[in-house]
Design a protein around this motif. Structure first.
Motif, PDB file in Angstrom:
ATOM      1  N   GLN A  35      44.386   9.846   0.788  1.00 10.97           N
ATOM      2  CA  GLN A  35      43.044  10.217   0.336  1.00 10.97           C
ATOM      3  C   GLN A  35      43.082  11.516  -0.491  1.00 10.97           C
ATOM      4  O   GLN A  35      42.392  11.642  -1.500  1.00 10.97           O
ATOM      5  N   ALA A  36      43.922  12.471  -0.049  1.00 14.55           N
ATOM      6  CA  ALA A  36      44.015  13.730  -0.784  1.00 14.55           C
ATOM      7  C   ALA A  36      44.603  13.511  -2.175  1.00 14.55           C
ATOM      8  O   ALA A  36      44.124  14.066  -3.167  1.00 14.55           O
TER       9      ALA A  36
ATOM     10  N   ALA B 173      52.622  16.421  -1.086  1.00 16.76           N
ATOM     11  CA  ALA B 173      53.204  17.234  -2.153  1.00 16.76           C
ATOM     12  C   ALA B 173      54.282  16.447  -2.890  1.00 16.76           C
ATOM     13  O   ALA B 173      54.678  15.360  -2.488  1.00 16.76           O
ATOM     14  N   THR B 174      54.763  17.056  -3.986  1.00 20.20           N
ATOM     15  CA  THR B 174      55.818  16.409  -4.784  1.00 20.20           C
ATOM     16  C   THR B 174      57.185  16.880  -4.285  1.00 20.20           C
ATOM     17  O   THR B 174      57.380  18.053  -4.017  1.00 20.20           O
ATOM     18  N   PRO B 175      58.139  15.952  -4.093  1.00 23.09           N
ATOM     19  CA  PRO B 175      59.483  16.349  -3.647  1.00 23.09           C
ATOM     20  C   PRO B 175      60.121  17.353  -4.622  1.00 23.09           C
ATOM     21  O   PRO B 175      59.766  17.372  -5.806  1.00 23.09           O
ATOM     22  N   PRO B 176      61.093  18.205  -4.174  1.00 21.68           N
ATOM     23  CA  PRO B 176      61.635  18.194  -2.804  1.00 21.68           C
ATOM     24  C   PRO B 176      60.646  18.733  -1.774  1.00 21.68           C
ATOM     25  O   PRO B 176      59.835  19.607  -2.101  1.00 21.68           O
ATOM     26  N   CYS B 177      60.721  18.208  -0.540  1.00 19.76           N
ATOM     27  CA  CYS B 177      59.751  18.518   0.488  1.00 19.76           C
ATOM     28  C   CYS B 177      60.299  19.573   1.447  1.00 19.76           C
ATOM     29  O   CYS B 177      61.504  19.723   1.610  1.00 19.76           O
ATOM     30  N   GLU B 178      59.374  20.270   2.094  1.00 23.53           N
ATOM     31  CA  GLU B 178      59.780  21.272   3.082  1.00 23.53           C
ATOM     32  C   GLU B 178      60.270  20.595   4.363  1.00 23.53           C
ATOM     33  O   GLU B 178      61.149  21.081   5.030  1.00 23.53           O
TER      34      GLU B 178
ATOM     35  N   PRO C  99      58.184   6.619   0.370  1.00 24.12           N
ATOM     36  CA  PRO C  99      57.378   5.750  -0.504  1.00 24.12           C
ATOM     37  C   PRO C  99      55.893   5.890  -0.187  1.00 24.12           C
ATOM     38  O   PRO C  99      55.489   6.391   0.862  1.00 24.12           O
ATOM     39  N   LEU C 100      55.090   5.358  -1.093  1.00 23.76           N
ATOM     40  CA  LEU C 100      53.637   5.471  -1.000  1.00 23.76           C
ATOM     41  C   LEU C 100      53.104   4.900   0.316  1.00 23.76           C
ATOM     42  O   LEU C 100      52.255   5.511   0.968  1.00 23.76           O
ATOM     43  N   LEU C 101      53.616   3.705   0.721  1.00 25.73           N
ATOM     44  CA  LEU C 101      53.076   3.030   1.897  1.00 25.73           C
ATOM     45  C   LEU C 101      53.343   3.799   3.187  1.00 25.73           C
ATOM     46  O   LEU C 101      52.728   3.516   4.206  1.00 25.73           O
ATOM     47  N   GLU C 102      54.288   4.748   3.175  1.00 24.25           N
ATOM     48  CA  GLU C 102      54.632   5.474   4.382  1.00 24.25           C
ATOM     49  C   GLU C 102      53.816   6.759   4.544  1.00 24.25           C
ATOM     50  O   GLU C 102      53.988   7.475   5.517  1.00 24.25           O
ATOM     51  N   LEU C 103      52.939   7.072   3.578  1.00 19.21           N
ATOM     52  CA  LEU C 103      52.129   8.287   3.673  1.00 19.21           C
ATOM     53  C   LEU C 103      50.990   8.096   4.671  1.00 19.21           C
ATOM     54  O   LEU C 103      50.432   7.000   4.795  1.00 19.21           O
TER      55      LEU C 103
END
Length: 719
Positions: free
Chosen positions: A70-71, A47-52, A60-64
């Motif tokens: 994929q989603a 999801a887009t920040p702010p996060c729950e 960052p992207l590499l930490e997803l």
């Protein structure tokens, strides 16, 4: 110039490698005030920040996780332009396998870390050059200043001469005028002094009168104030005494109430545990009785079928009956519930006896055993392998550190030699060859009794206490590698693990699964021996070793300076010898020669051998420093020790602690560039409690790390 370890983007790049627990590492980096990664931020779920969840600002992207990437690609929230710098593409995320995506992510993280380290080295070189230029410029300026100062000194001397001449002339004029003025002033001073003397006398009289009056007022005020303070102090002391008495009464009441609650809770817990133990024992007895009855029914049905089928051949039936009788005589009898309970009681008594003499043990447990000779060490030329298996390691047949084991520690894999072994692991098959049986309650060829079996580990008991048999190669099984295992007639094995880069790891294990020798062969043919227990080991004089044993050194993994010192430390006492890996594993006095690194911020849930994701950050400093040590010396070996609290059966705790050690080793190899062959695991159950308590204490459910390279025989051979 002082070099700072892991600055700015270098540490951020390192932390970006810590998937799948990147959130914990990003929080650890933010706590230290270092810069975070750049680029768009996303929540862990995509999801887009702010996060729950934490961090609310996103990562960052590499930490997803791969699923989140994929989603996002499927929802067209990512494009090739954004993914290209990381070696990814929309097509790869949409159609590639997880293995391909994981490899691309790993390559991107390694590239970022290498770039960060190169940037750090370039920054250091630039700073050094800048310092050199500044020093040269300072030297030139100092020279110019010295020359200018010399010229200025000459000019100042000439000016001083002219000033001295003018000063002498002026002085003569001043002295003449002064003499005239002095005479006039002397006359005026005489008159003034007489007048001043009269005035001073009058002032002295007035001051004396005022001082006497003021002194009287001060003394009166001081007496009144002292009386008031004395009265106030007396009242305050009385009030404080009353308050202290009331507080003492309240504390005594709370202590009494709390003690009553604790005693009530302890009694309730003891009653509940007793009831649960009784129910568990009854349930186990019922299950064993049911299994026995079921097996007996099957045997009776088979006997009836055989009797009907052979009714027309009386002679053959008599022969079959005799054969069956002989087989029954040879078979090991099944234990009743009462017999099993009696064995458990005997084991409990032996457990108490072992604890009582644990501190007095001064014998090397390996001293009375002959030098180990296994068929696997001789090679296929000396004796061909009885069975060869080849396995491609993938995610289905390997384990991650956040996963529990498939079989619970309390499960029993009751399989005897001679039964159908199609469902057995290679480890269990080797045990059957080498020790004869793996069924709980059975006696082995070496005289020990099997007291627990979970499929991946077998706990046995002998005169020296409990011992665990495990497959020491389990750590090496990482996705992408190919494993070839040769099993010999004595149960020993030789395994060759081949990685995608051509590196091979060759391991010799005995019938109990214990590793005896391990070496790594690089793609260019260079071989590095890590340890060798096939060589004859001199027995350890434990009594003498304990007399010279230093104070145990235990450091916290959260203290980076102490951690660095522990990973570089040699033996605390020079004993003039090296030790086998088995001696290091089994003799506490030998292990105490090197510091212990206590992973005090990493503990396990009760009964669990899996790591919670939020605990991954506890391994950052340790993992990076172990990487550095291995870069300097690829022969380094680290012992990962697992521990439990004192709740539960000692055999259960030994198997559970050994699994916990394997979990920590897996976490280190998953997250950092640490080859698994440089790690050795060993569980110690409840033997070395950090907090001396029989209760469930979280601090006792822990792991410890030691750098044992200075102790091993391979150090002496390498030098």
């Amino acid at each position: 110039m002082t070099r700072t370890y892991r600055t700015g983007t270098a540490l951020a790049a390192s932390l970006s490698l810590l998937l799948p627990h990147a959130g914990a590492f990003a929080q650890a980096q933010g706590a230290s005030g270092q810069a975070g990664a750049t680029g768009p931020l996303f929540c862990i779920d995509g999801a887009t920040p702010p996060c729950e969840q934490e961090p609310q600002s996103g990562v960052p992207l590499l930490e997803l996780p791969i699923e989140a990437l994929q989603a996002l690609a499927a929802e067209a929230q990512l494009d090739d332009a954004l993914l290209a710098p990381y070696g990814l593409s929309v097509e790869l995320l949409g159609e590639g396998t997880k293995k391909e995506i994981r490899q691309a992510l790993k390559a991107a993280r390694q590239a970022e870390r290498r770039a960060a380290r190169r940037a750090e080295r370039q920054a250091d070189a630039a700073a050094e050059e800048q310092n050199d230029a500044a020093e040269a410029q300072a030297d030139a300026e100092a020279q110019a200043t010295a020359e200018a100062d010399a010229e200025q000194v000459d000019e100042e001397a000439r000016k001083a001469e002219r000033r001295a001449a003018r000063k002498a002339e002026k002085q003569a004029e001043i002295e003449a005028a002064a003499e005239a003025e002095v005479a006039a002033e002397a006359e005026a001073d005489a008159e003034a002094e007489a007048e001043q003397a009269d005035e001073e006398a009058r002032k002295a009289e007035r001051r004396a009168a005022r001082r006497a009056e003021k002194q009287a007022e001060v003394e009166a005020a001081a007496e009144a104030e002292a009386a008031a303070e004395a009265e106030a102090d007396a009242e305050a002391e009385a009030e404080q005494a009353d308050e202290e008495a009331r507080k003492a009464e309240r504390r005594a009441a709370r202590r009494t109430e709390k003690q009553a609650e604790i005693e009530a809770a302890a009694e309730a817990e003891a009653a509940a545990e007793a009831e649960a133990d009784a129910e568990a024992q009854a349930l186990k007895a019922e299950r064993r009785a049911a299994r026995k009855a079921e097996k007996q029914a099957e045997l009776e049905a088979e006997a009836e079928a055989d009797a009907e089928a052979n009714a027309t051949a009386e002679a053959e039936a008599e022969t079959d009956a005799e054969a069956d009788a002989d087989a029954d005589a040879d078979a090991q009898p099944k234990l009743t519930a009462e017999e099993r309970a009696e064995r458990r009681a005997k084991r409990a008594a032996r457990r108490a006896e072992r604890r009582a003499r644990a501190e007095e043990e001064e014998v090397d447990p390996t001293a009375n055993e002959p030098q180990e000779t296994v068929a696997a060490a001789g090679g296929t030329e000396a004796q061909p392998a009885g069975e060869v298996t080849e396995t491609e390691i993938d995610e289905e047949n390997s384990r991650q550190s956040d996963e529990e084991f498939e079989a619970a520690v309390g499960a029993e894999a009751e399989i005897e030699a001679g039964e159908d072994d199609d469902g057995l692991s290679n480890f269990q098959k080797a045990l059957l060859l080498g020790i004869g049986a793996v069924t709980v309650g059975s006696l082995l060829n070496n005289g020990r009794e099997v007291v627990a079996n979970t499929g991946d580990r077998v706990v046995v008991e002998g005169d020296d206490g409990l011992e665990i048999y495990r497959d020491d190669d389990a750590l090496l099984r990482q996705p992408g590698a190919d494993l070839r295992t040769e099993t010999f007639s004595d149960g020993s094995t030789r395994s060759t693990l081949t990685r995608e880069d051509g590196t091979q790891v060759v391991t010799i294990r005995n019938a109990e699964g214990r590793v005896l020798r391990r070496s790594r062969i690089f793609a260019d043919g260079t071989e590095v021996e890590l340890f060798d227990d096939l060589a004859q080991s001199e027995p350890v004089d434990v009594r003498s070793l304990r007399e010279m044993e230093p104070e145990p050194v235990t450091v916290s993994a959260s203290d980076r300076e102490a951690l660095l010192a522990a990973l570089r430390a040699e033996q605390a006492v020079d004993t003039g010898r090296s030790y086998s890996l088995r001696q290091v594993r089994e003799i506490q006095a030998v292990r105490a020669l090197v510091p212990a690194i206590d992973l005090d911020t990493l503990t396990f849930d009760t009964g669990s051998a899996a790591l919670r994701p939020e605990q991954a950050g506890a391994l950052v400093d340790l993992g990076l420093l172990i990487e550095d040590r291995l870069a300097e010396n690829p022969r380094e070996v680290f012992l990962i020790e697992g521990h439990t609290d004192a709740v539960g059966d000692d055999a259960y705790n030994l198997a559970l602690s050994d699994r916990r050690a394997e979990t920590v080793a897996l976490a280190l190899t998953e997250t950092f560039d640490i080859p698994p062959e440089n790690l050795v695991v060993q569980g110690y159950g409840e033997r070395y409690l950090k907090v001396n308590s029989e209760q469930s204490v979280e601090a006792n459910r822990r792991a410890t790390v030691r750098r044992i390279t200075p102790l091993l025989q391979q150090v002496a051979s390498a030098q």
